[in-house]
Design a protein around this motif. Sequence first.
Motif, mmCIF file in Angstrom:
data_model
loop_
_atom_site.group_PDB
_atom_site.id
_atom_site.type_symbol
_atom_site.label_atom_id
_atom_site.label_comp_id
_atom_site.label_asym_id
_atom_site.label_seq_id
_atom_site.Cartn_x
_atom_site.Cartn_y
_atom_site.Cartn_z
ATOM 1 N N VAL A 6 -6.114 -43.706 44.553
ATOM 2 C CA VAL A 6 -6.966 -44.850 44.240
ATOM 3 C C VAL A 6 -8.000 -45.082 45.334
ATOM 4 C CG1 VAL A 6 -6.993 -47.346 43.859
ATOM 5 C CG2 VAL A 6 -5.225 -45.941 42.784
ATOM 6 N N GLU A 7 -7.564 -45.071 46.567
ATOM 7 C CA GLU A 7 -8.472 -45.356 47.674
ATOM 8 C C GLU A 7 -9.561 -44.291 47.837
ATOM 9 O OE1 GLU A 7 -5.852 -45.906 50.999
ATOM 10 O OE2 GLU A 7 -5.392 -47.971 50.418
ATOM 11 N N THR A 8 -9.251 -43.064 47.502
ATOM 12 C CA THR A 8 -10.244 -42.000 47.674
ATOM 13 C C THR A 8 -11.047 -41.739 46.403
ATOM 14 O OG1 THR A 8 -8.628 -40.303 47.110
ATOM 15 C CG2 THR A 8 -8.913 -40.810 49.456
ATOM 16 N N GLY A 9 -10.723 -42.434 45.316
ATOM 17 C CA GLY A 9 -11.460 -42.257 44.070
ATOM 18 C C GLY A 9 -11.103 -40.974 43.340
ATOM 19 N N ARG A 10 -9.922 -40.465 43.602
ATOM 20 C CA ARG A 10 -9.489 -39.207 42.968
ATOM 21 C C ARG A 10 -8.831 -39.448 41.621
ATOM 22 N NH1 ARG A 10 -6.976 -36.405 48.357
ATOM 23 N NH2 ARG A 10 -8.977 -35.846 49.289
ATOM 24 N N TYR A 11 -9.556 -40.082 40.740
ATOM 25 C CA TYR A 11 -9.062 -40.358 39.392
ATOM 26 C C TYR A 11 -10.250 -40.483 38.453
ATOM 27 C CZ TYR A 11 -10.410 -45.054 40.708
ATOM 28 O OH TYR A 11 -11.126 -46.129 41.137
ATOM 29 N N SER A 12 -9.980 -40.371 37.173
ATOM 30 C CA SER A 12 -11.011 -40.596 36.166
ATOM 31 C C SER A 12 -10.323 -41.044 34.886
ATOM 32 C CB SER A 12 -11.842 -39.337 35.914
ATOM 33 O OG SER A 12 -11.034 -38.307 35.410
ATOM 34 N N PHE A 13 -11.054 -41.736 34.061
ATOM 35 C CA PHE A 13 -10.502 -42.238 32.809
ATOM 36 C C PHE A 13 -11.314 -41.683 31.646
ATOM 37 C CE2 PHE A 13 -9.425 -45.432 35.976
ATOM 38 C CZ PHE A 13 -8.071 -45.574 35.746
ATOM 39 N N ARG A 14 -10.628 -41.285 30.619
ATOM 40 C CA ARG A 14 -11.254 -40.802 29.394
ATOM 41 C C ARG A 14 -10.484 -41.363 28.211
ATOM 42 N NH1 ARG A 14 -13.505 -35.930 31.459
ATOM 43 N NH2 ARG A 14 -14.511 -36.645 33.343
ATOM 44 N N GLU A 15 -11.136 -41.520 27.101
ATOM 45 C CA GLU A 15 -10.459 -42.009 25.901
ATOM 46 C C GLU A 15 -9.603 -40.940 25.264
ATOM 47 O OE1 GLU A 15 -12.088 -44.344 22.760
ATOM 48 O OE2 GLU A 15 -13.513 -45.228 24.175
ATOM 49 N N LYS A 16 -10.080 -39.701 25.287
ATOM 50 C CA LYS A 16 -9.368 -38.647 24.584
ATOM 51 C C LYS A 16 -9.852 -37.280 25.045
ATOM 52 C CE LYS A 16 -9.991 -36.934 19.948
ATOM 53 N NZ LYS A 16 -10.189 -37.178 18.564
ATOM 54 N N PHE A 17 -8.991 -36.301 24.848
ATOM 55 C CA PHE A 17 -9.330 -34.915 25.140
ATOM 56 C C PHE A 17 -9.064 -34.083 23.902
ATOM 57 C CE2 PHE A 17 -8.127 -36.691 29.252
ATOM 58 C CZ PHE A 17 -9.255 -36.384 29.999
ATOM 59 N N GLU A 18 -9.843 -33.052 23.727
ATOM 60 C CA GLU A 18 -9.659 -32.157 22.583
ATOM 61 C C GLU A 18 -8.493 -31.201 22.814
ATOM 62 O OE1 GLU A 18 -11.255 -32.487 19.689
ATOM 63 O OE2 GLU A 18 -12.222 -34.234 20.608
ATOM 64 N N SER A 19 -8.162 -30.951 24.083
ATOM 65 C CA SER A 19 -7.070 -30.030 24.409
ATOM 66 C C SER A 19 -6.479 -30.394 25.760
ATOM 67 C CB SER A 19 -7.590 -28.589 24.452
ATOM 68 O OG SER A 19 -8.477 -28.431 25.554
ATOM 69 N N TRP A 20 -5.293 -29.853 26.020
ATOM 70 C CA TRP A 20 -4.680 -30.092 27.323
ATOM 71 C C TRP A 20 -5.470 -29.383 28.419
ATOM 72 C CZ3 TRP A 20 -2.988 -25.977 30.161
ATOM 73 C CH2 TRP A 20 -2.711 -24.789 29.480
ATOM 74 N N GLU A 21 -6.119 -28.262 28.086
ATOM 75 C CA GLU A 21 -6.946 -27.563 29.069
ATOM 76 C C GLU A 21 -8.110 -28.438 29.519
ATOM 77 O OE1 GLU A 21 -5.458 -24.120 26.348
ATOM 78 O OE2 GLU A 21 -6.040 -26.197 26.083
#
Length: 59
Positions: A6-21
């Motif tokens: 959290v502190e380093t900003g090493r995250y992202s949010f998405r609603e959905k992905f087409e694949s696990w890749e």
Amino acid sequence: MLREFVETGRYSFREKFESWEEAIAASCEPIIKEGVIEPVYVEAVINCVKKYGPYIIIA
């Protein structure tokens, strides 16, 4: 460990992905931008999951 993400900003949010890749690639984007890993690492992770299965330890 979670605090570091959290502190380093090493995250992202998405609603959905087409694949696990695609999800794996998206999860690596922040640390690629930071220069912690190179893009080739993403393919290595995907190939390991395909070869050994989806059990991944994050440490």
